[in-house]
Design a protein around this motif. Structure first.
Motif, PDB file in Angstrom:
ATOM      1  N   GLY A 160       0.796  -1.213   0.000  1.00 25.32           N
ATOM      2  CA  GLY A 160       0.000   0.000   0.000  1.00 25.32           C
ATOM      3  C   GLY A 160       0.831   1.267   0.000  1.00 25.32           C
ATOM      4  O   GLY A 160       2.059   1.227   0.106  1.00 25.32           O
ATOM      5  N   PRO A 161       0.177   2.423  -0.090  1.00 26.40           N
ATOM      6  CA  PRO A 161       0.875   3.713  -0.091  1.00 26.40           C
ATOM      7  C   PRO A 161       1.560   3.990   1.253  1.00 26.40           C
ATOM      8  O   PRO A 161       1.150   3.469   2.299  1.00 26.40           O
ATOM      9  CB  PRO A 161      -0.253   4.726  -0.344  1.00 26.40           C
ATOM     10  CG  PRO A 161      -1.371   3.932  -0.924  1.00 26.40           C
ATOM     11  CD  PRO A 161      -1.268   2.572  -0.332  1.00 26.40           C
ATOM     12  N   TYR A 162       2.564   4.830   1.226  1.00 29.99           N
ATOM     13  CA  TYR A 162       3.387   5.170   2.383  1.00 29.99           C
ATOM     14  C   TYR A 162       2.548   5.560   3.593  1.00 29.99           C
ATOM     15  O   TYR A 162       1.766   6.509   3.553  1.00 29.99           O
ATOM     16  CB  TYR A 162       4.306   6.325   2.000  1.00 29.99           C
ATOM     17  CG  TYR A 162       5.246   6.819   3.083  1.00 29.99           C
ATOM     18  CD1 TYR A 162       6.524   6.297   3.203  1.00 29.99           C
ATOM     19  CD2 TYR A 162       4.853   7.821   3.962  1.00 29.99           C
ATOM     20  CE1 TYR A 162       7.402   6.768   4.171  1.00 29.99           C
ATOM     21  CE2 TYR A 162       5.724   8.301   4.935  1.00 29.99           C
ATOM     22  CZ  TYR A 162       6.992   7.773   5.038  1.00 29.99           C
ATOM     23  OH  TYR A 162       7.854   8.248   6.003  1.00 29.99           O
ATOM     24  N   GLY A 163       2.682   4.787   4.676  1.00 29.74           N
ATOM     25  CA  GLY A 163       2.036   5.105   5.938  1.00 29.74           C
ATOM     26  C   GLY A 163       0.547   4.866   6.000  1.00 29.74           C
ATOM     27  O   GLY A 163      -0.064   5.020   7.058  1.00 29.74           O
ATOM     28  N   VAL A 164      -0.057   4.486   4.887  1.00 31.20           N
ATOM     29  CA  VAL A 164      -1.514   4.296   4.844  1.00 31.20           C
ATOM     30  C   VAL A 164      -1.835   2.857   5.226  1.00 31.20           C
ATOM     31  O   VAL A 164      -1.294   1.922   4.638  1.00 31.20           O
ATOM     32  CB  VAL A 164      -2.069   4.605   3.445  1.00 31.20           C
ATOM     33  CG1 VAL A 164      -3.565   4.300   3.380  1.00 31.20           C
ATOM     34  CG2 VAL A 164      -1.807   6.063   3.087  1.00 31.20           C
ATOM     35  N   PRO A 165      -2.703   2.651   6.192  1.00 32.29           N
ATOM     36  CA  PRO A 165      -3.012   1.286   6.611  1.00 32.29           C
ATOM     37  C   PRO A 165      -4.167   0.686   5.812  1.00 32.29           C
ATOM     38  O   PRO A 165      -5.168   1.346   5.543  1.00 32.29           O
ATOM     39  CB  PRO A 165      -3.425   1.466   8.075  1.00 32.29           C
ATOM     40  CG  PRO A 165      -4.063   2.820   8.102  1.00 32.29           C
ATOM     41  CD  PRO A 165      -3.343   3.650   7.079  1.00 32.29           C
ATOM     42  N   TYR A 166      -3.993  -0.549   5.400  1.00 27.64           N
ATOM     43  CA  TYR A 166      -5.096  -1.340   4.890  1.00 27.64           C
ATOM     44  C   TYR A 166      -5.520  -2.288   5.999  1.00 27.64           C
ATOM     45  O   TYR A 166      -4.696  -3.018   6.550  1.00 27.64           O
ATOM     46  CB  TYR A 166      -4.689  -2.136   3.657  1.00 27.64           C
ATOM     47  CG  TYR A 166      -4.667  -1.330   2.379  1.00 27.64           C
ATOM     48  CD1 TYR A 166      -5.766  -0.566   1.995  1.00 27.64           C
ATOM     49  CD2 TYR A 166      -3.556  -1.340   1.555  1.00 27.64           C
ATOM     50  CE1 TYR A 166      -5.746   0.171   0.832  1.00 27.64           C
ATOM     51  CE2 TYR A 166      -3.520  -0.602   0.388  1.00 27.64           C
ATOM     52  CZ  TYR A 166      -4.630   0.155   0.023  1.00 27.64           C
ATOM     53  OH  TYR A 166      -4.608   0.899  -1.121  1.00 27.64           O
ATOM     54  N   GLU A 198     -14.217   0.775   6.816  1.00 28.17           N
ATOM     55  CA  GLU A 198     -12.806   0.907   6.420  1.00 28.17           C
ATOM     56  C   GLU A 198     -12.049  -0.397   6.615  1.00 28.17           C
ATOM     57  O   GLU A 198     -11.010  -0.453   7.281  1.00 28.17           O
ATOM     58  CB  GLU A 198     -12.153   2.043   7.206  1.00 28.17           C
ATOM     59  CG  GLU A 198     -12.723   3.414   6.873  1.00 28.17           C
ATOM     60  CD  GLU A 198     -11.882   4.529   7.440  1.00 28.17           C
ATOM     61  OE1 GLU A 198     -10.641   4.379   7.515  1.00 28.17           O
ATOM     62  OE2 GLU A 198     -12.464   5.553   7.836  1.00 28.17           O
ATOM     63  N   VAL A 199     -12.579  -1.446   6.036  1.00 26.65           N
ATOM     64  CA  VAL A 199     -11.937  -2.751   6.118  1.00 26.65           C
ATOM     65  C   VAL A 199     -12.251  -3.510   4.839  1.00 26.65           C
ATOM     66  O   VAL A 199     -13.318  -3.324   4.238  1.00 26.65           O
ATOM     67  CB  VAL A 199     -12.411  -3.523   7.370  1.00 26.65           C
ATOM     68  CG1 VAL A 199     -13.883  -3.890   7.275  1.00 26.65           C
ATOM     69  CG2 VAL A 199     -11.566  -4.745   7.630  1.00 26.65           C
ATOM     70  N   ARG A 200     -11.316  -4.336   4.405  1.00 26.75           N
ATOM     71  CA  ARG A 200     -11.473  -5.092   3.173  1.00 26.75           C
ATOM     72  C   ARG A 200     -11.404  -6.580   3.479  1.00 26.75           C
ATOM     73  O   ARG A 200     -10.904  -6.983   4.525  1.00 26.75           O
ATOM     74  CB  ARG A 200     -10.363  -4.711   2.183  1.00 26.75           C
ATOM     75  CG  ARG A 200     -10.241  -3.226   1.962  1.00 26.75           C
ATOM     76  CD  ARG A 200      -8.970  -2.854   1.229  1.00 26.75           C
ATOM     77  NE  ARG A 200      -9.073  -3.108  -0.188  1.00 26.75           N
ATOM     78  CZ  ARG A 200      -8.050  -3.020  -1.034  1.00 26.75           C
ATOM     79  NH1 ARG A 200      -6.842  -2.727  -0.574  1.00 26.75           N
ATOM     80  NH2 ARG A 200      -8.211  -3.232  -2.313  1.00 26.75           N
ATOM     81  N   SER A 201     -11.900  -7.393   2.538  1.00 31.72           N
ATOM     82  CA  SER A 201     -11.879  -8.843   2.701  1.00 31.72           C
ATOM     83  C   SER A 201     -11.176  -9.494   1.527  1.00 31.72           C
ATOM     84  O   SER A 201     -11.459  -9.171   0.363  1.00 31.72           O
ATOM     85  CB  SER A 201     -13.304  -9.396   2.808  1.00 31.72           C
ATOM     86  OG  SER A 201     -13.280 -10.820   2.793  1.00 31.72           O
ATOM     87  N   THR A 202     -10.291 -10.426   1.834  1.00 33.24           N
ATOM     88  CA  THR A 202      -9.629 -11.186   0.767  1.00 33.24           C
ATOM     89  C   THR A 202     -10.611 -12.115   0.063  1.00 33.24           C
ATOM     90  O   THR A 202     -10.293 -12.668  -0.993  1.00 33.24           O
ATOM     91  CB  THR A 202      -8.474 -12.027   1.319  1.00 33.24           C
ATOM     92  OG1 THR A 202      -8.969 -12.897   2.347  1.00 33.24           O
ATOM     93  CG2 THR A 202      -7.377 -11.135   1.894  1.00 33.24           C
TER      94      THR A 202
END
Length: 363
Positions: A222-228, A250-254
């Motif tokens: 991911g982008p610098y410092g950005v949490p997934y 603000e959460v994703r699923s595989t």
């Protein structure tokens, strides 16, 4: 906001010293010595910090160092949670801080453990057959070369990407495999040392809890410092719905095809967050990964492959070895104050929301 930067560390021994100092004021620590030594000859430990009532309904588990050089993005927030006093907000929960899940990798700045096992592919039911991504063996000569050649590596990966796309390339690399013990993303042939310790200790520490909420800290995508924030629950499942509410979307699923892209290229088999039901049967578990961005993925994977080559062919302590290790540290742990502030800010946010799940309060 609390200044968390002094809680971050530059090496495993410093990180462990800060963790133990912070825990000395708060609770009990169980330390399990690893069979191998660190590069400085010192002992290595998997540490469990235990805080809060043993009869609490819910447990909150925060894990650092599943992948060795990524420990600092997890151990910093672990120590800061204790030293800032924010731990007091969770006095109703059983809080378990797992420091250096992969002690060998943390000390040696190695993604894998002493047997080249990727712990985040090892929490797998080994009684079931596993079929690796077909692209792995195609890429194997590129990823695990006899001679290191960064130009050849770049060309080989680019050629595969041209045929299969970036998501296809990343999926072929990161899904995991069990037939190539010297290769990349090796899951092992059975539970790794750390897996065995977790399976032994965590059930004892959560005997009286009905709900367990887990955060596993990582870096490199991911982008610098950005949490997934990523979990592996099926869309429509109770866990999927609870996460969507508690994490405010603000959460994703595989497991959700809509979430798959080059930062989340697929669903790897065997991460610890998908192994919680097996580790803690009979409990309701909610497990999520926080993946903080550092540098572009091409640089991340090239660094991992160079480090894997160095451990197979290099000599510890040489200039070449030290240069590779320094690069690993920089790729997975940007030490700028801005990055540390970003990590801490979103760690606080995520811990608050995972605590809601541990309490059974999703709104």
């Amino acid at each position: 906001m609390y200044n968390a930067k002094p809680n971050f560390s530059d090496d495993y021994q410093e990180s462990r010293a800060k963790f133990l100092a912070a825990m000395s004021k708060r609770g009990e620590v169980i330390s399990i010595r690893h069979p191998k030594k660190g590069p400085d000859g010192q002992d290595l430990y998997l540490d469990f910090g235990i805080i809060g009532p043993d009869d609490a309904r819910g447990a909150l588990i925060l894990i650092s160092g599943t992948h060795g050089p990524e420990i600092f993005a997890g151990s910093g927030p672990q120590a800061a949670l204790l030293n800032s006093g924010l731990i007091n907000d969770y006095a109703d929960l059983r809080v378990i801080l797992v420091h250096a899940h992969n002690p060998y990798g943390c000390a040696w700045l190695r993604r894998t453990d002493h047997n080249n096992i990727d712990l985040n592919r090892n929490y797998y039911d080994f009684s079931k057959p596993f079929i690796p991504h077909p692209g792995y063996d195609v890429l194997r000569p590129v990823m695990v070369p006899a001679e290191w050649d960064s130009v050849a590596l770049g060309k080989g990966l680019a050629d595969y990407e041209a045929q299969h796309g970036k998501v296809g390339l990343l999926a072929a690399m990161v899904t995991g495999q069990s037939h190539d013990p010297d290769g990349m993303f090796f899951r092992g042939e059975g539970p790794a040392w750390s897996h065995i310790q977790m399976k032994d200790v965590l059930p004892k520490l959560t005997k009286k809890q009905d709900i367990v909420s887990v955060i596993d800290f990582h870096t490199g995508l991911g982008p610098y410092g950005v949490p997934y924030m990523v979990h592996g629950y099926e869309p429509g499942s109770s866990e999927f719905i609870a996460f969507k509410k508690a994490y405010e979307g603000e959460v994703r699923s595989t497991m959700d095809p809509a979430d798959i892209d080059e930062d989340l290229p697929g669903s790897p088999e065997g991460p610890i967050v998908l192994g919680m039901k097996a580790l803690l049967p009979g409990k309701q578990s909610y497990a999520v990964v926080i993946e903080y961005g550092t540098v572009p993925p091409e640089q991340v994977f090239g660094t991992l492959m160079h480090d894997n080559w160095m451990h197979a062919h290099g000599t510890p302590g040489t200039d070449e070895w030290n240069a590779v290790k320094q690069n690993v540290r920089e790729v997975f742990y940007p030490r700028e104050d801005k990055w540390k502030d970003m990590i801490w800010e979103r760690a606080v946010w995520a811990i608050e929301r995972s605590a809601k799940l541990a309490r059974g309060n999703f709104d």
